[in-house]
Structures are given as C-alpha cells and as structure tokens.
Scaffold this active site. Sequence first.
Site, PDB file in Angstrom:
ATOM      1  N   GLU A 118       0.830  -1.203   0.000  1.00  0.00           N
ATOM      2  CA  GLU A 118       0.000   0.000   0.000  1.00  0.00           C
ATOM      3  C   GLU A 118       0.868   1.258   0.000  1.00  0.00           C
ATOM      4  OE1 GLU A 118      -1.167   0.062   4.775  1.00  0.00           O
ATOM      5  OE2 GLU A 118      -2.524  -0.925   3.391  1.00  0.00           O
TER       6      GLU A 118
ATOM      7  N   HIS B  83      -1.954   7.177  14.328  1.00  0.00           N
ATOM      8  CA  HIS B  83      -2.612   5.881  14.517  1.00  0.00           C
ATOM      9  C   HIS B  83      -3.781   6.129  15.465  1.00  0.00           C
ATOM     10  CE1 HIS B  83      -2.290   1.387  15.740  1.00  0.00           C
ATOM     11  NE2 HIS B  83      -3.432   1.880  16.137  1.00  0.00           N
TER      12      HIS B  83
ATOM     13  N   ARG C 103      -9.973  -8.458  19.736  1.00  0.00           N
ATOM     14  CA  ARG C 103      -9.779  -8.777  21.162  1.00  0.00           C
ATOM     15  C   ARG C 103     -10.068  -7.540  22.014  1.00  0.00           C
ATOM     16  NH1 ARG C 103      -4.806  -7.459  18.806  1.00  0.00           N
ATOM     17  NH2 ARG C 103      -3.877  -5.623  19.806  1.00  0.00           N
TER      18      ARG C 103
END
Length: 450
Positions: free
Chosen positions: A200, A208, A292
């Site tokens: 990519e 982030h 999770r």
Amino acid sequence: MFKKILIANRGEIACRIIWACRELGIETVAIYSEADSDSLHVRFADDAVCIGPPPSGQSYLHIPAVISAAEIKNVDAIHPGYGFLAENAHFAEVCEACNIKFIGPTPAAIRTMGDKAQAKKAMKEAGLPLLPGSEGVVETIEDAIAIANNIGYPVIVKASAGGGGRGMRIVRNSSELSSAYQTARHEAGAAFNDPSVYIEKYLENPRHIEFQILGDTHGNVVHLGERECSIQRRHQKLIEEAPSALLNQEVRNRVGGLVAKACQEIGYVSAGTIELLFDNDCNFYFMEMNTRIQVEHPVTEMITGIDLVQAQIRIANGEPLGFSQEDVRFNGHSIECRINAEHPEKFTPSPGLITAFNLPGGPGVRIDTAAYLGYTVPPNYDSMVGKLIVHSSSRQMAIARMKRALDVMIIEGIKTTIPLHRRIMDSQDFISGNLSTRFMETFLAQQKAG
Ligand code: MV4
C-alpha cells in the site's frame, strides 16, 4: 448468566477480568505457569490450576492444557484477554467443540481479520476507505513493480499474516522494491509460516487512531469513540488517550458511524477495534481490525463509563447491548501510560524483584496492575507490569493529573518506563497534541541532543 469463567491469561488483564466477573457474580478460575505461582491473578481468582512450565508455548499457549483445566473445573466460558490465544481462531473453535463459550468474536471473524489482506477486502466491501494499494496478496515481483509504479512511491510492503508492525518494509524508490519484496516474503514465511504480502501507499507522518466498537448477537453495533495511539516505539504503544486531539465531534460521529456500520455489515460480535491511519487533514484509511479486548481499553471506559470486559461477557451470554449509539456520551479526557519493566535507554526487558512500591491514587486515577511489593517480574513474558490511567475534564487537566500521579509512583528494584513518561508529559509536542507515529523518534532525538 455464566456460573464460572476460566481466564486464559496472566498479569494485569487476568486481574481486570476477575474484577469484572466478581461484579457480575461469576466464579473465576485462573490458570498459571510455574513462573506465576506468586501472581495476583492466582490469589484473587476463586480457583486456580497450574497448567505447565514457564515458557508460554508450554503453558498459556498450550491449547490442550488450557482446555483440560476448563474441563476439570467445569467452566461455562473462557475469556482469553489479549495476546496468547486471544486471536487464535483454532482455539475459539476448540472451545466451541468442547461446549465452552469463547468470550470474543466468531472463529470466522478472527480468521478473516487475522489475514490482513483479507481483512482489507472485507472492510472495503463494508464501506471503509483504504489506502491505494494491491487488491489482496501480491503473488509475483512483476505484479509488485506494476502496483508500486501505479500508486507511486513511497510504498510499504506488509505481511498479510503479520499485523502490529511485524514483517513490514518501507520502499522509497523502485530500485529498492525487488529486495524489499523478497525480504518481506522471506521474513513473513519464517515468522508466520505464510509468505503472503500486500502493498500500500506509505504515509509519512500519520496518526494511529483506532475506534472501539461493540456488537451483540442481535445485530446491534455501536462505536465508543476513538483512541489516539500514535506514541509508540518499535510498534509497542507507550501512551494512549481518548479522545484524540485531532478529531472534532463531527468527524468522530461520521467516522464512528461508518466504522459501526461496517462492523454491523460483517456481522461482528463482541468488542473489536478498527485501526485507522489519519493524516492532518482528517483523511483516514482502514489498516487492521483487532478482534480482542486491547491493553488500552481503559481510556475508552473512562470517557464512556462503559465496562468493556463486562460488555464482552454479557454479549457472549447472548444479551442485547441494552443501549444505542445516542446513549453513548463522551465525557472528559483520559490518558494511559504503560508501565514496562524495561531499561530506559535500551528498551530491553528488566525483570526482577520489586523492592519499593507506591501507587498513586486520588480523584480520577486508575491503576491496572498485577505487581506488588516483593513481587518478582518473571523474564518469560511481556514486560508490561501495569498501566496508569487518569481521567479529567480536559486534555490539559488530564496531563496535570498524570504528572502528579507519576510524581508519587514508585517501582524500584527493576527499571521501568516511569521516568520516561514523566519526561514525555513535559514535552512541548505532547502538551500541544502535536502527535504522529514519528513522535517517539523525534522525542528521543531531542532528549539526546539535550
Ligand atoms: C503504515 C504506516 C504508514 N503507511 N502503513 C505500524 C503498525 C502496523 N499496524 C502498521 N503500521 C504502519 N503502517 C502505511 N500505509 C505507518 C505505520 C507505522 C509505522 C511504520 C514504520 C515505523 C514505525 C511506525 C509506527 C507506527 C505506525
């Protein structure tokens, strides 16, 4: 409701899950390795089973040992925590086959999201934007060259079975592509037994930012806002906060709504996290989905008042969420500092005996830890010994609260990240919210220069 849950983990997250169970009136069974007989999760659970020697491959990762403990103790469900077996689709299937509820998403969802190329395809179809790049796995070097030329340099080659930064190669020009492609494939094959890679466009200074979602078995999905996770080193997060200083309420609602809709479309159940890269203009791109409960879940709990571990348990029990998106309110600001037992300069593990210990408290301070005075941090596992989480009315006040908490936090006998966190709280870039995935690189260089 479940009568008894086995916690297939150790350390602070095992304690965190025990707290959630206790409040729900559910009995707990701890499992532990021979290195963990003095651990708090063993002491605080209602029952405990030693499942093997210290290496995690022979204990916390050893499925037959974990399942045997669950069978012997006759538990209704297993909570895997994070790490270890939490994102092991096979383990979730074994639980199902043994008639033990796996507290998490379906094995199929874990498997799809574990394959990062497949995850991107699924989330693109569900409406999330992707960075320009390969559609799925890149099978040949000829394809790699064509794709990279098409999207333009720099590009990044990522292992499809990787994630969290393992097995990545940044490629700045065409002359580097061939060797980067081969090396990435080789490393992925060795590390994950799967050489598949995808390509990519590489973003130079992204943030982030990840969105927390909850889905139930009745098709309800909500988002609980975002966490800013840009402060990391060697792909290990150090500080997380909620909300992100970059997003206003309009962007939060828009991106959160899109993310929740995508998760509803794929039929996602349980807690999950959508990892996004943001540029400074609030353009965003889907990167990965984590299936999770995450280390940094407390900052979301602090600003929403929602207990994510209890929500996971209720969802696994088949209960509907019981609230809708409009009921989710964001209140104030929360910051988490990860306290690792590690050398301050080298960032290498520093296990050993804790000889002095003091935890901060007072308004808006939360500590998630399994450490105590006289505890010996074993060398066998992750170096994180606890998390210091604060909540206050604003980002500025949360930073002030974190500073005063760090000032009285004492862990001696081992080296920890406490002094590093004190310095970061004083850094101008942190205070002004000037964050990117390059933050630590810049910060450490500035410290070195004095
Ligand atoms: C990226 C990126 C820039 N562009 N992907 C790191 C963790 C894993 N989830 C993916 N990561 C990144 N993916 C594109 N297209 C930047 C990161 C990244 C990073 C990359 C190199 C060195 C340090 C990094 C720290 C955080 C994120």
